[in-house]
Design an enzyme around this catalytic site. Structure first.
Site, PDB file in Angstrom:
ATOM      1  N   HIS A  87       0.571  -1.058   0.052  1.00  0.00           N
ATOM      2  CA  HIS A  87       0.748  -0.350   0.218  1.00  0.00           C
ATOM      3  C   HIS A  87       0.535   1.073   0.090  1.00  0.00           C
ATOM      4  CE1 HIS A  87      -3.250   2.911   0.413  1.00  0.00           C
ATOM      5  NE2 HIS A  87      -2.692   3.357   1.923  1.00  0.00           N
ATOM      6  N   ASP A 167     -15.692   2.478   7.823  1.00  0.00           N
ATOM      7  CA  ASP A 167     -14.513   3.116   7.463  1.00  0.00           C
ATOM      8  C   ASP A 167     -14.920   3.956   6.175  1.00  0.00           C
ATOM      9  OD1 ASP A 167     -11.740   3.832   6.519  1.00  0.00           O
ATOM     10  OD2 ASP A 167     -11.936   2.688   4.219  1.00  0.00           O
ATOM     11  N   ARG A 174     -14.394  12.605   6.603  1.00  0.00           N
ATOM     12  CA  ARG A 174     -12.911  12.952   7.841  1.00  0.00           C
ATOM     13  C   ARG A 174     -12.802  14.024   6.355  1.00  0.00           C
ATOM     14  NH1 ARG A 174      -9.499   8.622   7.724  1.00  0.00           N
ATOM     15  NH2 ARG A 174      -7.692  10.098   7.271  1.00  0.00           N
ATOM     16  N   SER A 189      -7.333   3.125   9.103  1.00  0.00           N
ATOM     17  CA  SER A 189      -8.318   3.222   7.547  1.00  0.00           C
ATOM     18  C   SER A 189      -7.778   2.669   6.843  1.00  0.00           C
ATOM     19  CB  SER A 189      -8.676   4.971   6.888  1.00  0.00           C
ATOM     20  OG  SER A 189      -9.227   4.700   6.440  1.00  0.00           O
ATOM     21  N   LYS A 193      -9.146  -2.124   6.134  1.00  0.00           N
ATOM     22  CA  LYS A 193      -8.808  -2.233   5.033  1.00  0.00           C
ATOM     23  C   LYS A 193      -7.947  -3.730   4.486  1.00  0.00           C
ATOM     24  CE  LYS A 193      -9.575   1.628   2.447  1.00  0.00           C
ATOM     25  NZ  LYS A 193      -9.772   2.791   3.101  1.00  0.00           N
TER      26      LYS A 193
END
Length: 432
Positions: A87, A167, A174, A189, A193
């Protein structure tokens, strides 16, 4: 009608006053918000309290776990091979997922790369890939598993709506309440996931600098450490690389042009920085998958990674050999004088590409695949007067003035002595 065990106002007050929210109350807050009992206004107030007061490691773990519990949890145990994901926190010209996933898959490791779309100045992996004719992002779980289990090994696709729905709801909130930058909220967040996805291992590319989410390296380091701790606490082998995003990554910023650059990397060429980061992340992923000595450079240079890429694109109905979209309109910015490029700030170029149509202002906006910027020089390189520095591409020339406005003052041509030495691209490696 059942009686709720906690009151949102009490939870908000506890965090507002700098206290630690008890685990049952925090789990209830996430669940009650997901099912609509806690209002957006109350959750916005709680998010602001977190932004101002922070959270302890155990609170962030509970928050993350509660968000995972709000939806389904996947498992890749039946694949019979190691799974490792990556990620990135996002940046300008960051197309690394495209060459990285097929490169890692060459070594028999499954890569479940559940990716997103761009919003604002950071590009989305799915938007880039959708510039390939026929390619589709939406796969069923069955298709995803079959693609990883078979010869392809890697899959880049959209995450299902069942993963961490809390989320999705909190992220949208947010975005409109000025609390996006809160480290506990960013970390929970991303990691809710990734943990719900069920991967064995995860490598995080946490960026700092002008074009990154976290401009300050110390904040980026704190975010990386927080996420590595969350992954480790959840049984996911997790490491992070801190990488520089002060200058755009590579020479292409956009969608179709970033796919072209990724294919150059897979052919053993391409910009040195994109190749360097692709190899660094591949080594990190394969080390976590039990292959620390894998020769990733050879796999890029001998055509195996390219074969893996073509198989991955075809598996999702794309044509890897089809021509990519090209822009009807281009505008070239040339060097005003002889000299050396001394500065090129990432963020303004990301904003300019977005204004050209490469990104979206709202989630429902389309992206223009051929829009973007190609860089012909980067800091430290010598240029001559009249030489092309940047080519802006768009579907409509009316987009050029605002894009040019964005990059005004974002680059400089000077003498060699004024070039600021930049540090290494990969600044640090963070482990549990």
């Amino acid at each position: 009608m059942s009686v709720e065990p906690y009151d949102a106002v009490d939870v908000i007050r506890a965090k507002r006053d700098g206290g630690v929210v008890a685990e049952p109350a925090l789990r209830w807050m996430v669940d009650a918000y997901t099912r609509g009992y806690v209002s957006d206004a109350q959750m916005a107030s709680f998010a602001m309290a977190v932004f101002q007061r922070g959270m302890e490691r155990d609170e962030i773990r509970v928050l993350t776990d509660a968000m995972i519990a709000s939806g389904e949890r996947m498992s890749f145990a039946s694949l019979g091979k190691k799974t490792v994901d990556k990620h990135s926190t996002g940046g300008v010209g960051d197309k690394i997922t495209l060459p990285l996933a097929p490169l890692v898959a060459v070594f028999g490791v499954a890569v479940p790369q559940l990716s997103g779309r761009g919003l604002g100045h950071t590009g989305g992996t799915l938007d880039k890939l959708e510039s390939i004719p026929g390619w589709r992002a939406a796969l069923s779980n069955e298709e995803m598993f079959a693609q990883m289990q078979g010869d392809v090994g890697a899959v880049i696709c959209a995450a299902g709506s069942g993963l961490a729905p809390a989320d999705k709801k909190l992220y949208a909130l947010r975005d409109v309440t000025g609390t996006v930058e809160a480290i506990p909220l960013i970390a929970s967040s991303i990691m809710s996931k990734k943990i719900a996805e069920g991967t064995d291992a995860l490598v995080l590319d946490v960026k700092f600098g002008s074009g990154a989410f976290m401009q300050d390296i110390d904040r980026a380091r704190e975010l990386a450490r927080t996420m590595v701790a969350l992954g480790t606490d959840s049984g996911v082998a997790t490491t992070a690389l801190l990488t520089d995003m002060n200058v755009p990554l590579g020479l292409a910023i956009g969608n179709a042009n970033e796919v072209r650059e990724s294919v150059e990397i897979l052919a053993g060429g391409g910009p040195a920085d994109v190749r360097e980061l692709t190899l660094a992340l591949a080594r990190e992923m394969l080390a976590l998958a039990g292959q620390p000595d894998a020769d990733v450079e050879a796999a890029l240079d001998d055509g195996r990674a390219m074969d893996s890429w073509k198989a991955m694109i075809r598996a999702q109905d794309g044509d890897p050999d089809a021509p990519l979209p090209t822009a009807r309109e281009t505008h070239v910015v040339t060097a005003p004088a002889d000299g050396v490029m001394t500065r090129l700030d990432a963020l303004p170029f990301g904003i300019a590409a977005w204004r050209l149509g490469a990104g979206r202002a709202r989630a429902e906006d389309p992206v223009i695949f051929e829009a973007g910027i190609d860089l012909h020089a980067k800091p430290g390189e010598r240029v001559v007067a009249g030489q092309p520095l940047f080519t802006l591409s768009a579907a409509d020339e009316a987009r050029f003035p605002r894009a040019l406005e964005a990059i005004e003052g974002a680059w400089e041509i000077g003498d060699e002595a004024s070039v600021t030495a930049s540090g290494p691209l990969v600044r640090e490696r963070i482990t549990a």
